[in-house]
Design a protein around this motif. Structure first.
Motif, mmCIF file in Angstrom:
data_model
loop_
_atom_site.group_PDB
_atom_site.id
_atom_site.type_symbol
_atom_site.label_atom_id
_atom_site.label_comp_id
_atom_site.label_asym_id
_atom_site.label_seq_id
_atom_site.Cartn_x
_atom_site.Cartn_y
_atom_site.Cartn_z
ATOM 1 N N LEU A 5 36.067 0.703 29.639
ATOM 2 C CA LEU A 5 36.263 1.451 30.946
ATOM 3 C C LEU A 5 34.715 2.234 31.104
ATOM 4 O O LEU A 5 34.510 3.202 30.191
ATOM 5 N N LYS A 6 33.850 1.776 31.720
ATOM 6 C CA LYS A 6 32.410 2.445 32.032
ATOM 7 C C LYS A 6 32.368 3.573 33.225
ATOM 8 O O LYS A 6 31.664 4.483 33.003
ATOM 9 N N ASP A 7 33.243 3.341 34.105
ATOM 10 C CA ASP A 7 33.138 4.568 35.226
ATOM 11 C C ASP A 7 34.697 4.874 35.615
ATOM 12 O O ASP A 7 35.368 3.605 35.811
ATOM 13 N N TYR A 8 34.875 5.942 35.810
ATOM 14 C CA TYR A 8 36.187 6.463 36.404
ATOM 15 C C TYR A 8 35.787 7.428 37.553
ATOM 16 O O TYR A 8 35.224 8.377 37.257
ATOM 17 N N VAL B 302 44.915 20.273 43.764
ATOM 18 C CA VAL B 302 43.761 19.471 43.292
ATOM 19 C C VAL B 302 42.700 20.872 43.287
ATOM 20 O O VAL B 302 42.791 21.577 43.935
ATOM 21 N N ASP B 331 38.386 12.495 32.186
ATOM 22 C CA ASP B 331 38.890 12.512 33.565
ATOM 23 C C ASP B 331 37.632 12.175 34.371
ATOM 24 O O ASP B 331 36.744 11.751 33.984
ATOM 25 N N SER B 332 37.553 12.549 35.501
ATOM 26 C CA SER B 332 36.585 12.136 36.694
ATOM 27 C C SER B 332 35.594 13.149 36.857
ATOM 28 O O SER B 332 35.886 14.252 36.953
ATOM 29 N N LYS B 345 25.453 6.876 28.335
ATOM 30 C CA LYS B 345 27.090 6.856 28.504
ATOM 31 C C LYS B 345 27.767 5.652 28.070
ATOM 32 O O LYS B 345 27.512 4.693 28.421
ATOM 33 N N GLU B 346 28.365 5.911 26.934
ATOM 34 C CA GLU B 346 29.247 4.832 26.126
ATOM 35 C C GLU B 346 30.214 4.245 26.948
ATOM 36 O O GLU B 346 30.212 3.037 27.068
ATOM 37 N N ASP B 347 30.862 5.308 27.540
ATOM 38 C CA ASP B 347 32.018 4.574 28.460
ATOM 39 C C ASP B 347 32.264 5.725 29.395
ATOM 40 O O ASP B 347 31.606 6.845 29.307
ATOM 41 N N ALA B 348 33.250 5.493 30.286
ATOM 42 C CA ALA B 348 33.588 6.558 31.231
ATOM 43 C C ALA B 348 33.786 7.956 30.820
ATOM 44 O O ALA B 348 33.712 8.790 31.544
ATOM 45 N N HIS B 349 34.313 8.113 29.417
ATOM 46 C CA HIS B 349 34.639 9.281 28.908
ATOM 47 C C HIS B 349 33.860 9.675 27.555
ATOM 48 O O HIS B 349 34.658 10.607 27.139
ATOM 49 N N ASN B 373 38.341 16.661 41.486
ATOM 50 C CA ASN B 373 39.736 16.157 41.751
ATOM 51 C C ASN B 373 40.701 16.092 40.888
ATOM 52 O O ASN B 373 41.514 15.079 40.607
ATOM 53 N N LEU B 375 44.068 17.109 38.855
ATOM 54 C CA LEU B 375 45.593 17.366 39.365
ATOM 55 C C LEU B 375 46.127 18.418 38.689
ATOM 56 O O LEU B 375 45.837 18.483 37.319
ATOM 57 N N GLN B 378 47.750 17.632 34.835
ATOM 58 C CA GLN B 378 46.969 17.395 33.894
ATOM 59 C C GLN B 378 46.492 18.528 33.186
ATOM 60 O O GLN B 378 46.066 19.584 33.505
#
Lengths: 96, 386
Positions: A5-8, B302, B331-332, B345-349, B373, B375, B378
């Motif tokens: 998952l590269k972006d979220y 939020v 998270d975001s 940036k290896e992945d989203a997290h 954003n 919640l 969380q």
């Protein structure tokens, strides 16, 4: 195969009349890295099962099939080579 | 006695008629066939698969007569998958054909092949089947030189036979097609030499990843499996590795780790331990909830955060080191400020910094993020551990 998952991103917040959060949107970007360690080229069909309510946004390779719960990609990978599939989807999450 | 028999026949009339008809059918079926006994195995090949099953191929000789021959193949306590048993003719297949294969519901460990032959004499047959009850894995011994720039790797193939079948002079093939000939009885285990490579170039990798190795910097040895390396195999099977370091004539034990299955032209990384002479300290400079949105009852719906962190790395060694610092950011989120700017940036997290630290010096990483954003249900923790 390496799947990441590269972006979220959570966005598109929707509030009800009394200020309760009722809906939001999640945007996800996935990267699939497929490496062919064989000494000959291979043809692959990659099926990505995606549960829930979502819509396809874009990808670097056009999906060969789009279903309600899955995306399919067809890929030729030369011998000892690698290819990447990058696709982005948007999910709608309803809380109430 | 007669009365009792008559009573039995009256009560079990249908059963008795059934038995008599079955006997007549069996006699008719096999009446003209010659029963052939399979000779002992000429050669056996056992190909091990990952799921504890093996594909077994036996070669045996049959002494055939002209016409119908009946071959009984049984496996008693062996864990043979009955559906997988196959026979083929290897010398003159055009002169021999299988008419029927007969199996029995009440005796699942045997079957009968009814064979029609237009030749008389010996025929070599191949019998194959799937046999479960095998445990096999690789075990490694890694020896590092005193300068920690070369490594040797010895692999052993460990195999346990719990298949219920004894094997003599069996040809065993592992998943990577390595071949051994050995005896292995049911209930026996063997340690077989698999492969060996020496003088493989080694790199020391220092990683800070709190989720994987806690609050200290971890040392990993990295080396390559590929065409430019003395270790050059199609793939390296997964397995436990024991790591030793040579000091003069002596060996010291450094630790144990798992080698992951690694394809050709890929790096292998093995964890050695935590180091004391690279120190790391992380400080939270800011953690603030902002843009809080509540409903009419005052409950948070939020919110966003503003977070700022500093990581201080100190090299107590007398030579330069490169440390990979991995930060997990759930998270975001969005990066606002980063020093140094070039993070991966290896992945989203997960983000990764590669920091070179000269001997006896320190370096800093400073970054500011906003998580958006979020919640309320969380659990959002600051990215800090002190």
């Amino acid at each position: 195969m390496d799947r990441k998952l590269k972006d979220y991103l959570r966005s598109g917040l929707q509030f009800g009349l009394r200020g309760d959060l009722v809906e939001y949107r999640e945007e996800e970007k996935y990267q699939l890295k497929l490496q062919n360690f064989l000494k000959k080229a291979v043809k692959l069909k990659i099926r990505e099962e995606i549960p829930g309510e979502w819509d396809f946004l874009r990808s670097n390779i056009i999906p060969s099939k789009k279903e309600a719960r899955a995306l399919e990609f067809l890929l030729n990978i030369p011998a000892k080579d690698e290819k990447k599939i990058i696709y982005r989807i948007g999910k709608k999450v309803r809380l109430r | 006695m007669r009365k009792a028999l008559a009573k039995f026949l009256r009560r079990n009339f249908l059963l008795v008629v059934g038995i008599v008809i079955s006997l007549i059918l069996i006699i008719q079926t096999f009446g003209g066939a010659k029963v052939i006994i399979l000779t002992s195995q000429e050669s056996v090949v056992v190909e091990l698969r990952e799921n504890g099953e093996a594909f077994v191929q036996e070669k045996r000789e049959l002494e055939l007569t002209l016409g119908i021959n009946e071959v009984n193949f049984g496996w008693e306590k062996a864990r043979v998958n009955p559906d997988s048993v196959k026979i083929c003719f290897l010398e003159e297949p055009e002169k021999v054909s299988i008419l029927r294969e007969i199996s029995f519901l009440n005796q699942v460990s045997s079957l009968i092949w009814e064979i029609d032959s237009v030749k008389e004499g010996k025929e070599l047959v191949g019998i194959s089947y799937l046999l479960s009850g095998w445990i096999s894995y690789d075990q490694y011994q890694a020896k590092v030189n005193e300068g920690e720039d070369k490594i040797s790797l010895e692999a052993y193939f460990i195999i346990y036979n719990q298949s219920g079948e004894d094997f003599r002079k069996v040809n065993i093939f592992s998943e990577d097609k390595t071949h051994w000939q050995t005896d292995i009885k049911n209930g026996e285990g063997k340690k077989l030499p698999h492969f060996k490579a020496e003088n493989i170039s080694l790199q020391k990798i220092y990683i800070f990843d709190r989720e994987e190795w806690g609050d200290k910097v971890a040392l990993l040895y990295q080396f390559f499996n590929g065409t430019d390396s003395p270790l050059n195999r199609d793939f390296i099977p997964s397995g436990r590795v024991r790591i030793y370091r040579k000091k003069g004539e002596e060996l010291s034990f450094l630790g144990e780790d798992e080698i992951k299955k690694t394809a050709s032209n890929q790096a292998l990384r093995i964890y050695v331990g935590k180091v004391q002479d690279i120190q790391i300290r992380k400080e939270m400079l800011k953690f603030k909830k902002i843009n809080i949105k509540r409903n009419d009852r005052g409950n948070i719906q939020v919110y966003d955060t503003e977070e700022e962190y500093e990581i201080i790395l100190k090299n107590l060694k007398d030579k330069e080191v490169k440390v990979e610092v991995r930060e997990h950011i759930p998270d975001s989120w969005e990066m606002l400020i980063s020093e140094p700017k070039d993070y991966i940036k290896e992945d989203a997290h997960l983000i990764k910094y590669e920091i070179k630290i000269p001997p006896e010096e320190e370096r800093k990483i400073h970054y500011q993020i906003t998580r958006k954003n979020l919640l309320p249900h969380q659990v959002i923790k600051p990215l800090i551990y002190e």
